[in-house]
Scaffold this active site. Sequence first.
Site: not given
Length: 403
Positions: A348-349
Amino acid sequence: MSTLTVTKSSSEDALAPAAANGPVRLKAPFARSELEALVIRYGSPLMVIDCDQVRAQYRALASALPGVDLHYALKPLPELTVVKVLKTEGCFFDLASGGEVDVVRAAGVLPERCIHTHPIKRDSDIREALRFGVRTFVADNADELGKFIRHRKRCEVLLRVAFRAPDAIVDLSRKFGCQPESVPELLAVAARLEIKVTGLSFHVGSQVASPSTYVDAIKACGRLIKEANESGIAKLHVLDIGGGFPVSYGAAMQPINDFCAPIRAALSALPPDVRVIAEPGRFIAAPAGTCVATVIGRAVKNGVPWYYLDDGVYGSFSGQMFDHANFPIDSLRSDGERIPSVLAGPTCDSIDIVAENVLLPPLEIGDLIIGRVMGAYCSASATDFNFIRRARVLPVNVTVEIG
Ligand SMILES: Cc1ncc(COP(=O)(O)O)c(C=O)c1O
């Protein structure tokens, strides 16, 4: 990890096992159908390690550096199968942690074929290596020498000297190594502490572009060894020329035999009783690794296609962050017009972007992306961030019976 066995099914014929239930044999460069079959069988993402390539790289370096005992540095790819394959080639090993001690022990490597070269160690690290039977360690300052007082009857030490290669992609002489001028003083400290120093070591940095720093370092160490032996302060008879030998990540490179020619010349000027060893990691491991990742999502942003993969910079492509490498990346699908696209990792980064402006044909979910020359410092530095499983490391072409 053990020898791979293959159970046949119709979709997996492309793997061409050497024999039913035998080890997987693939002919490099791997065909699209073979890589697809591996993903069907073993899942995605994968880090396929071609042991034929491991052997070829080891043999190429051994022949470029005759008379030099090669200690494979486990850190770029601490894989049990790779260690077993190299053991059958007559390779020595370079360790830097208790975990690496465990790998060579499991591979049945004799401790006398291993050295421990981490310049900064806890006493527990030293004890762990000693318990296995390693006897040669590295130090680069007086504190570190002091850690061997209690073990002095059981070990010998190489002094690591710093020689900085301006063209190294990874500078290893900023963090480690004493200045050449400090060697006589450190030998005197060791003599006072009754610690046996038997030689010098250096590491010019990883992925160096030219052999010139090796040559300078060998000459300087030759002088230091001669002076120490003549002064009687120590009896030095080992020179460890480290790792650093470069591989091609796409750009044309000098063949390793040519790269090593000036190194051979410098080594030939050393006193004949000096045993020369080296600690190559990347050169042996990198070309053997092919990363296979799957497109798991798509988007179009400002007209640019984005493809989300099941592997990224927190996984196999961590080498882009920590090792500053640019891997040759492509899709297995080759039909359709290639346009600038983005490949992103699965976390999710937002930093998890593998490549931008990469020319790719239109891809579908499920298509495969491959990264070449990813055997070194890739899976070794992968994380489980987001609790996303890292790529399975899959040795192929093991061929020898390694148990
Ligand atoms: C002490 C030591 N030896 C050997 C190596 C392997 O170097 P390379 O992969 O550049 O051959 C390293 C890499 O960090 C190292 O720190």
